[in-house]
Design a protein around this motif. Structure first.
Motif, PDB file in Angstrom:
ATOM      1  N   GLY A 119       0.799  -1.217   0.000  1.00 27.01           N
ATOM      2  CA  GLY A 119       0.000   0.000   0.000  1.00 27.01           C
ATOM      3  C   GLY A 119       0.833   1.268   0.000  1.00 27.01           C
ATOM      4  O   GLY A 119       0.296   2.365   0.147  1.00 27.01           O
ATOM      5  N   CYS A 120       2.152   1.137  -0.173  1.00 25.00           N
ATOM      6  CA  CYS A 120       3.028   2.312  -0.234  1.00 25.00           C
ATOM      7  C   CYS A 120       2.885   2.977  -1.600  1.00 25.00           C
ATOM      8  O   CYS A 120       2.615   2.326  -2.606  1.00 25.00           O
ATOM      9  CB  CYS A 120       4.475   1.922   0.006  1.00 25.00           C
ATOM     10  SG  CYS A 120       4.801   1.332   1.674  1.00 25.00           S
ATOM     11  N   LEU A 121       3.099   4.281  -1.618  1.00 19.73           N
ATOM     12  CA  LEU A 121       2.975   5.084  -2.826  1.00 19.73           C
ATOM     13  C   LEU A 121       4.357   5.481  -3.321  1.00 19.73           C
ATOM     14  O   LEU A 121       5.200   5.915  -2.533  1.00 19.73           O
ATOM     15  CB  LEU A 121       2.168   6.341  -2.482  1.00 19.73           C
ATOM     16  CG  LEU A 121       1.575   7.143  -3.616  1.00 19.73           C
ATOM     17  CD1 LEU A 121       0.490   6.339  -4.333  1.00 19.73           C
ATOM     18  CD2 LEU A 121       0.977   8.432  -3.077  1.00 19.73           C
ATOM     19  N   LEU A 122       4.588   5.328  -4.628  1.00 20.80           N
ATOM     20  CA  LEU A 122       5.849   5.758  -5.213  1.00 20.80           C
ATOM     21  C   LEU A 122       5.717   7.208  -5.662  1.00 20.80           C
ATOM     22  O   LEU A 122       4.827   7.544  -6.442  1.00 20.80           O
ATOM     23  CB  LEU A 122       6.238   4.885  -6.411  1.00 20.80           C
ATOM     24  CG  LEU A 122       7.614   5.167  -7.013  1.00 20.80           C
ATOM     25  CD1 LEU A 122       8.732   4.793  -6.023  1.00 20.80           C
ATOM     26  CD2 LEU A 122       7.799   4.422  -8.324  1.00 20.80           C
ATOM     27  N   LEU A 123       6.596   8.052  -5.131  1.00 18.16           N
ATOM     28  CA  LEU A 123       6.671   9.452  -5.535  1.00 18.16           C
ATOM     29  C   LEU A 123       8.050   9.703  -6.112  1.00 18.16           C
ATOM     30  O   LEU A 123       8.993   8.975  -5.817  1.00 18.16           O
ATOM     31  CB  LEU A 123       6.447  10.383  -4.340  1.00 18.16           C
ATOM     32  CG  LEU A 123       5.099  10.290  -3.642  1.00 18.16           C
ATOM     33  CD1 LEU A 123       5.077  11.187  -2.404  1.00 18.16           C
ATOM     34  CD2 LEU A 123       3.965  10.663  -4.589  1.00 18.16           C
ATOM     35  N   LEU A 152      -3.989   0.616 -15.700  1.00 14.66           N
ATOM     36  CA  LEU A 152      -4.164   1.916 -15.055  1.00 14.66           C
ATOM     37  C   LEU A 152      -5.567   2.031 -14.471  1.00 14.66           C
ATOM     38  O   LEU A 152      -6.547   1.613 -15.100  1.00 14.66           O
ATOM     39  CB  LEU A 152      -3.956   3.054 -16.058  1.00 14.66           C
ATOM     40  CG  LEU A 152      -2.534   3.263 -16.550  1.00 14.66           C
ATOM     41  CD1 LEU A 152      -2.532   4.192 -17.754  1.00 14.66           C
ATOM     42  CD2 LEU A 152      -1.656   3.817 -15.434  1.00 14.66           C
ATOM     43  N   GLU A 153      -5.661   2.595 -13.285  1.00 16.08           N
ATOM     44  CA  GLU A 153      -6.944   2.868 -12.644  1.00 16.08           C
ATOM     45  C   GLU A 153      -7.151   4.382 -12.642  1.00 16.08           C
ATOM     46  O   GLU A 153      -6.425   5.111 -11.959  1.00 16.08           O
ATOM     47  CB  GLU A 153      -6.929   2.334 -11.210  1.00 16.08           C
ATOM     48  CG  GLU A 153      -8.164   2.664 -10.420  1.00 16.08           C
ATOM     49  CD  GLU A 153      -8.021   2.349  -8.943  1.00 16.08           C
ATOM     50  OE1 GLU A 153      -8.963   2.678  -8.194  1.00 16.08           O
ATOM     51  OE2 GLU A 153      -6.989   1.807  -8.514  1.00 16.08           O
ATOM     52  N   ALA A 154      -8.110   4.860 -13.421  1.00 18.17           N
ATOM     53  CA  ALA A 154      -8.403   6.295 -13.467  1.00 18.17           C
ATOM     54  C   ALA A 154      -9.062   6.708 -12.158  1.00 18.17           C
ATOM     55  O   ALA A 154     -10.109   6.179 -11.788  1.00 18.17           O
ATOM     56  CB  ALA A 154      -9.317   6.614 -14.643  1.00 18.17           C
ATOM     57  N   VAL A 155      -8.428   7.633 -11.440  1.00 16.14           N
ATOM     58  CA  VAL A 155      -8.929   8.037 -10.117  1.00 16.14           C
ATOM     59  C   VAL A 155      -9.252   9.520 -10.014  1.00 16.14           C
ATOM     60  O   VAL A 155      -9.862   9.953  -9.035  1.00 16.14           O
ATOM     61  CB  VAL A 155      -7.947   7.634  -8.995  1.00 16.14           C
ATOM     62  CG1 VAL A 155      -7.865   6.119  -8.883  1.00 16.14           C
ATOM     63  CG2 VAL A 155      -6.575   8.246  -9.197  1.00 16.14           C
ATOM     64  N   GLY A 156      -8.831  10.323 -10.993  1.00 16.37           N
ATOM     65  CA  GLY A 156      -9.124  11.742 -10.882  1.00 16.37           C
ATOM     66  C   GLY A 156      -8.845  12.532 -12.139  1.00 16.37           C
ATOM     67  O   GLY A 156      -8.106  12.092 -13.023  1.00 16.37           O
ATOM     68  N   TRP A 200      -6.234  16.863  -1.996  1.00 18.71           N
ATOM     69  CA  TRP A 200      -6.839  15.886  -2.898  1.00 18.71           C
ATOM     70  C   TRP A 200      -6.219  14.491  -2.850  1.00 18.71           C
ATOM     71  O   TRP A 200      -6.917  13.502  -3.033  1.00 18.71           O
ATOM     72  CB  TRP A 200      -6.867  16.404  -4.337  1.00 18.71           C
ATOM     73  CG  TRP A 200      -5.544  16.725  -4.956  1.00 18.71           C
ATOM     74  CD1 TRP A 200      -4.932  17.933  -5.005  1.00 18.71           C
ATOM     75  CD2 TRP A 200      -4.679  15.812  -5.648  1.00 18.71           C
ATOM     76  NE1 TRP A 200      -3.739  17.841  -5.672  1.00 18.71           N
ATOM     77  CE2 TRP A 200      -3.559  16.554  -6.084  1.00 18.71           C
ATOM     78  CE3 TRP A 200      -4.728  14.453  -5.948  1.00 18.71           C
ATOM     79  CZ2 TRP A 200      -2.506  15.980  -6.796  1.00 18.71           C
ATOM     80  CZ3 TRP A 200      -3.687  13.885  -6.659  1.00 18.71           C
ATOM     81  CH2 TRP A 200      -2.602  14.637  -7.079  1.00 18.71           C
ATOM     82  N   LEU A 201      -4.920  14.383  -2.586  1.00 16.74           N
ATOM     83  CA  LEU A 201      -4.287  13.062  -2.598  1.00 16.74           C
ATOM     84  C   LEU A 201      -4.858  12.130  -1.516  1.00 16.74           C
ATOM     85  O   LEU A 201      -5.128  10.957  -1.801  1.00 16.74           O
ATOM     86  CB  LEU A 201      -2.765  13.180  -2.497  1.00 16.74           C
ATOM     87  CG  LEU A 201      -1.971  11.885  -2.664  1.00 16.74           C
ATOM     88  CD1 LEU A 201      -2.329  11.147  -3.946  1.00 16.74           C
ATOM     89  CD2 LEU A 201      -0.471  12.181  -2.622  1.00 16.74           C
ATOM     90  N   LEU A 237      -6.325   8.277  -1.899  1.00 18.63           N
ATOM     91  CA  LEU A 237      -5.784   7.178  -1.103  1.00 18.63           C
ATOM     92  C   LEU A 237      -6.850   6.500  -0.244  1.00 18.63           C
ATOM     93  O   LEU A 237      -6.699   5.348   0.148  1.00 18.63           O
ATOM     94  CB  LEU A 237      -4.632   7.681  -0.224  1.00 18.63           C
ATOM     95  CG  LEU A 237      -3.389   8.112  -1.013  1.00 18.63           C
ATOM     96  CD1 LEU A 237      -2.406   8.844  -0.108  1.00 18.63           C
ATOM     97  CD2 LEU A 237      -2.735   6.926  -1.697  1.00 18.63           C
ATOM     98  N   ASN A 238      -7.950   7.221   0.013  1.00 16.81           N
ATOM     99  CA  ASN A 238      -9.072   6.649   0.764  1.00 16.81           C
ATOM    100  C   ASN A 238     -10.131   6.043  -0.158  1.00 16.81           C
ATOM    101  O   ASN A 238     -11.233   5.735   0.287  1.00 16.81           O
ATOM    102  CB  ASN A 238      -9.693   7.700   1.675  1.00 16.81           C
ATOM    103  CG  ASN A 238      -8.839   7.938   2.899  1.00 16.81           C
ATOM    104  OD1 ASN A 238      -8.315   6.997   3.498  1.00 16.81           O
ATOM    105  ND2 ASN A 238      -8.676   9.191   3.278  1.00 16.81           N
ATOM    106  N   GLY A 239      -9.793   5.893  -1.445  1.00 14.94           N
ATOM    107  CA  GLY A 239     -10.673   5.179  -2.362  1.00 14.94           C
ATOM    108  C   GLY A 239     -11.659   6.028  -3.141  1.00 14.94           C
ATOM    109  O   GLY A 239     -12.474   5.494  -3.893  1.00 14.94           O
ATOM    110  N   HIS A 240     -11.621   7.343  -2.973  1.00 16.91           N
ATOM    111  CA  HIS A 240     -12.538   8.210  -3.714  1.00 16.91           C
ATOM    112  C   HIS A 240     -11.983   8.527  -5.100  1.00 16.91           C
ATOM    113  O   HIS A 240     -10.776   8.516  -5.314  1.00 16.91           O
ATOM    114  CB  HIS A 240     -12.772   9.520  -2.955  1.00 16.91           C
ATOM    115  CG  HIS A 240     -13.361   9.320  -1.603  1.00 16.91           C
ATOM    116  ND1 HIS A 240     -14.678   8.951  -1.414  1.00 16.91           N
ATOM    117  CD2 HIS A 240     -12.817   9.430  -0.370  1.00 16.91           C
ATOM    118  CE1 HIS A 240     -14.914   8.840  -0.118  1.00 16.91           C
ATOM    119  NE2 HIS A 240     -13.795   9.111   0.531  1.00 16.91           N
TER     120      HIS A 240
END
Length: 166
Positions: A14-18, A64-68, A124-125, A129-132
């Motif tokens: 569940g870690c995010l790559l930045l 890819l999962e489009a999230v925003g 917004w991030l 990350l909370n699924g919205h």
């Protein structure tokens, strides 16, 4: 206004790559991976190409999962205005490596370095990350740093444009 993409790899923990930007617009800020769409590309193709160029990670457009979708506005520099499709990706190949443009690092969600990111990211991030899924506009003051206004709406699905950039 130029169309762009942002892509955030998420690992099995569940870690995010930045990536820490090493040059150009947003230098020294942590951000997702992406950039300007090229002529003849779809948003998804752009996201995959930029991810590879900036990290060496290889992935497929279907993963890819489009999230925003965010519209970034810069009041003093309209040439910096851009609309960005935002994606998460959980299925990819390769180990992130530093490139001329970005220095990648994995972050547990609790330690994301918001103080070293664009000022609106802390709003917004966490929603993503909370699924919205979100659609919105972020306007910056003339200093190109301070957020003038943020209008973010949660949506059930991201409607992606199927066309290529021309």
């Amino acid at each position: 206004m130029r169309p762009t993409t942002l892509c955030f790899p998420v690992d099995t923990r569940g870690c995010l790559l930045l990536g820490k930007k090493k040059r150009g617009f947003g230098v020294s800020k942590w951000n997702g991976f992406g950039g300007k769409i090229e002529i003849g590309e779809t948003f998804r193709q752009c996201a995959i190409r930029e991810l590879d160029e900036e990290t060496g990670i290889v992935a497929l457009v279907d993963d890819l999962e489009a999230v925003g979708i965010l519209d970034f506005r810069f009041s003093a520099n309209p040439n910096l205005d851009h609309i960005s499709y935002i994606y998460f990706i959980r299925n990819y190949k390769g180990i992130p490596k530093e490139t001329e443009e970005m220095k990648p690092c994995w972050f547990p969600v609790q330690t994301i370095p918001y103080d070293e990111m664009w000022k609106g990211d802390r709003v917004w991030l966490p929603l993503l990350l909370n699924g919205h899924k979100i659609v919105g506009t972020i306007c910056f003051e003339p200093d190109n740093e301070t957020v003038q206004s943020i209008d973010i709406n949660k949506v059930p699905v991201i409607e992606e444009k199927k066309c290529k950039y021309v």
